[in-house]
Design an enzyme around this catalytic site. Sequence first.
Site, mmCIF file in Angstrom:
data_model
loop_
_atom_site.group_PDB
_atom_site.id
_atom_site.type_symbol
_atom_site.label_atom_id
_atom_site.label_comp_id
_atom_site.label_asym_id
_atom_site.label_seq_id
_atom_site.Cartn_x
_atom_site.Cartn_y
_atom_site.Cartn_z
ATOM 1 N N ASN A 165 32.524 66.002 -14.398
ATOM 2 C CA ASN A 165 33.515 66.550 -13.468
ATOM 3 C C ASN A 165 34.498 67.405 -14.278
ATOM 4 O O ASN A 165 35.160 66.897 -15.182
ATOM 5 C CB ASN A 165 34.233 65.387 -12.762
ATOM 6 C CG ASN A 165 35.296 65.873 -11.787
ATOM 7 O OD1 ASN A 165 36.070 66.767 -12.106
ATOM 8 N ND2 ASN A 165 35.357 65.278 -10.617
ATOM 9 N N HIS B 90 39.569 68.991 -14.317
ATOM 10 C CA HIS B 90 40.791 69.029 -15.123
ATOM 11 C C HIS B 90 40.845 70.197 -16.109
ATOM 12 O O HIS B 90 41.888 70.441 -16.711
ATOM 13 C CB HIS B 90 41.045 67.667 -15.766
ATOM 14 C CG HIS B 90 41.310 66.644 -14.695
ATOM 15 N ND1 HIS B 90 42.344 66.784 -13.804
ATOM 16 C CD2 HIS B 90 40.617 65.548 -14.313
ATOM 17 C CE1 HIS B 90 42.302 65.782 -12.932
ATOM 18 N NE2 HIS B 90 41.264 65.022 -13.215
ATOM 19 N N HIS C 100 35.720 69.061 -7.379
ATOM 20 C CA HIS C 100 36.339 68.609 -6.135
ATOM 21 C C HIS C 100 37.253 69.708 -5.614
ATOM 22 O O HIS C 100 38.277 70.003 -6.249
ATOM 23 C CB HIS C 100 37.131 67.323 -6.420
ATOM 24 C CG HIS C 100 37.758 66.707 -5.201
ATOM 25 N ND1 HIS C 100 38.526 65.563 -5.269
ATOM 26 C CD2 HIS C 100 37.751 67.058 -3.895
ATOM 27 C CE1 HIS C 100 38.952 65.234 -4.067
ATOM 28 N NE2 HIS C 100 38.507 66.147 -3.211
ATOM 29 N N ARG D 31 39.911 70.320 -3.446
ATOM 30 C CA ARG D 31 40.872 69.567 -2.639
ATOM 31 C C ARG D 31 41.545 70.477 -1.630
ATOM 32 O O ARG D 31 41.703 71.666 -1.850
ATOM 33 C CB ARG D 31 41.959 68.952 -3.552
ATOM 34 C CG ARG D 31 41.467 67.849 -4.472
ATOM 35 C CD ARG D 31 42.652 67.313 -5.284
ATOM 36 N NE ARG D 31 43.683 66.817 -4.408
ATOM 37 C CZ ARG D 31 43.828 65.543 -4.035
ATOM 38 N NH1 ARG D 31 43.019 64.639 -4.514
ATOM 39 N NH2 ARG D 31 44.797 65.183 -3.227
ATOM 40 N N ARG E 272 44.844 71.794 -5.806
ATOM 41 C CA ARG E 272 45.660 71.529 -7.003
ATOM 42 C C ARG E 272 44.933 71.888 -8.300
ATOM 43 O O ARG E 272 45.556 72.160 -9.295
ATOM 44 C CB ARG E 272 46.155 70.096 -6.964
ATOM 45 C CG ARG E 272 45.437 69.095 -7.739
ATOM 46 C CD ARG E 272 46.134 67.768 -7.841
ATOM 47 N NE ARG E 272 46.706 67.245 -6.621
ATOM 48 C CZ ARG E 272 46.727 65.935 -6.332
ATOM 49 N NH1 ARG E 272 46.225 65.064 -7.173
ATOM 50 N NH2 ARG E 272 47.260 65.503 -5.221
ATOM 51 N N GLU F 223 32.516 67.731 -4.381
ATOM 52 C CA GLU F 223 33.246 66.662 -3.685
ATOM 53 C C GLU F 223 34.127 67.298 -2.616
ATOM 54 O O GLU F 223 34.863 68.251 -2.911
ATOM 55 C CB GLU F 223 34.131 65.897 -4.669
ATOM 56 C CG GLU F 223 33.356 65.135 -5.711
ATOM 57 C CD GLU F 223 34.301 64.460 -6.707
ATOM 58 O OE1 GLU F 223 35.530 64.500 -6.526
ATOM 59 O OE2 GLU F 223 33.794 63.894 -7.671
ATOM 60 N N THR G 126 41.774 60.733 -6.346
ATOM 61 C CA THR G 126 41.161 59.985 -5.247
ATOM 62 C C THR G 126 41.405 58.490 -5.486
ATOM 63 O O THR G 126 41.045 57.967 -6.534
ATOM 64 C CB THR G 126 39.641 60.262 -5.200
ATOM 65 O OG1 THR G 126 39.442 61.659 -5.365
ATOM 66 C CG2 THR G 126 39.045 59.807 -3.904
ATOM 67 N N GLU H 76 28.371 56.778 -3.790
ATOM 68 C CA GLU H 76 28.970 56.774 -5.127
ATOM 69 C C GLU H 76 30.009 55.666 -5.093
ATOM 70 O O GLU H 76 30.970 55.718 -4.320
ATOM 71 C CB GLU H 76 29.608 58.122 -5.477
ATOM 72 C CG GLU H 76 30.193 58.083 -6.884
ATOM 73 C CD GLU H 76 30.661 59.444 -7.389
ATOM 74 O OE1 GLU H 76 29.963 60.440 -7.178
ATOM 75 O OE2 GLU H 76 31.753 59.487 -7.987
ATOM 76 N N HIS I 215 34.628 57.492 -11.178
ATOM 77 C CA HIS I 215 36.084 57.353 -11.225
ATOM 78 C C HIS I 215 36.583 56.478 -12.357
ATOM 79 O O HIS I 215 36.210 55.309 -12.458
ATOM 80 C CB HIS I 215 36.687 56.854 -9.903
ATOM 81 C CG HIS I 215 38.006 57.522 -9.653
ATOM 82 N ND1 HIS I 215 39.161 57.069 -10.200
ATOM 83 C CD2 HIS I 215 38.307 58.660 -8.995
ATOM 84 C CE1 HIS I 215 40.133 57.896 -9.864
ATOM 85 N NE2 HIS I 215 39.648 58.880 -9.139
HETATM 86 N N1 PXP Z 1 33.799 60.710 -8.506
HETATM 87 C C1 PXP Z 1 34.666 60.981 -7.510
HETATM 88 C C2 PXP Z 1 34.233 60.797 -6.110
HETATM 89 C C3 PXP Z 1 35.963 61.465 -7.795
HETATM 90 O O1 PXP Z 1 36.820 61.721 -6.789
HETATM 91 C C4 PXP Z 1 36.316 61.676 -9.136
HETATM 92 C C5 PXP Z 1 37.667 62.244 -9.460
HETATM 93 O O2 PXP Z 1 37.773 63.520 -8.907
HETATM 94 C C6 PXP Z 1 35.372 61.387 -10.138
HETATM 95 C C7 PXP Z 1 34.130 60.886 -9.794
HETATM 96 C C8 PXP Z 1 35.683 61.566 -11.581
HETATM 97 O O3 PXP Z 1 36.685 60.664 -11.925
HETATM 98 P P1 PXP Z 1 37.412 60.758 -13.332
HETATM 99 O O4 PXP Z 1 37.990 62.130 -13.434
HETATM 100 O O5 PXP Z 1 38.437 59.690 -13.257
HETATM 101 O O6 PXP Z 1 36.365 60.520 -14.380
#
Ligand code: PXP
Length: 244
Positions: free
Chosen positions: A6, A9, A42, A44, A48, A72, A103, A157, A198
């Site tokens: 992901n 960031h 994601h 959003r 953001r 996402e 999330t 998930e 997550h």
């Molecule tokens: N899976 C989902 C559904 C998420 O919402 C997120 C965060 O956007 C992640 C995975 C990745 O989580 P993390 O950034 O905490 O590794």
Amino acid sequence: MRLGVNIDHVATLRQARGESYPSIVEAAHICLDSGADQITIHLREDRRHIQDTDVEAVRLVTKKFGKPLNLEVGVDPEIIDIAIATAPDWICVVPEKREEKTTEGGLDLKSSENFEKVKKACEKLKKEIPGVMISLFVEADEETLRASKKINCDAVEIHTGDFARAHLNGEDTSHFVEQFRKSKALCSELGLGHHAGHGLTAESVEPLVKEKLFVEYNIGHWVICQAVFEGLSQVVGKLKAQIQ
Ligand code: PXP
């Protein structure tokens, strides 16, 4: 076992300064070049981190590599329309609250109002994007998993955030692992893919991988944080040499 990286960031860093760098396209490229099995982003409602234009740009990179894009989305109609226009390989439906830091937990499918909203969004996505695969971001509880099966989805998930935080704090995580064992067994009975995401880190993913509890792990925040430290010395060294 698949690793989805992901890269939200990377966009968080870019948005913090309103610059065009760091490039999300370059980030996707590096992750796939380094063995990631898919890119997860994601979009959003509050935009953001990931912006609308990023979605198409990252899609082009995943297509170039022949690897899946996992988008996402919340059930907001505007976001669903963007998902349809992008036609990613996978869509992960997540809950979204404007004031949250990230999330916070899985979809509440016990509420009939929420259940209907998610069901309707999934039906639309399946109808409009031929061949799309859908996962629902949920907690590992039986009622929620059974409700997920009633929605047109291919996988769940499982929210691993609470497990990952407990692991980070050195607490006993055996009850979480036991829950994941049960959700794996139930998903296999229901014919649903069992993904995780997550808060995971290289350390907290270890016991899950050892037991082969999930077929896919989506990890973001920790990867980007760790990349800062694995790259910092090199960047400072190079800059110092250049200045001298
Ligand atoms: N899976 C989902 C559904 C998420 O919402 C997120 C965060 O956007 C992640 C995975 C990745 O989580 P993390 O950034 O905490 O590794």
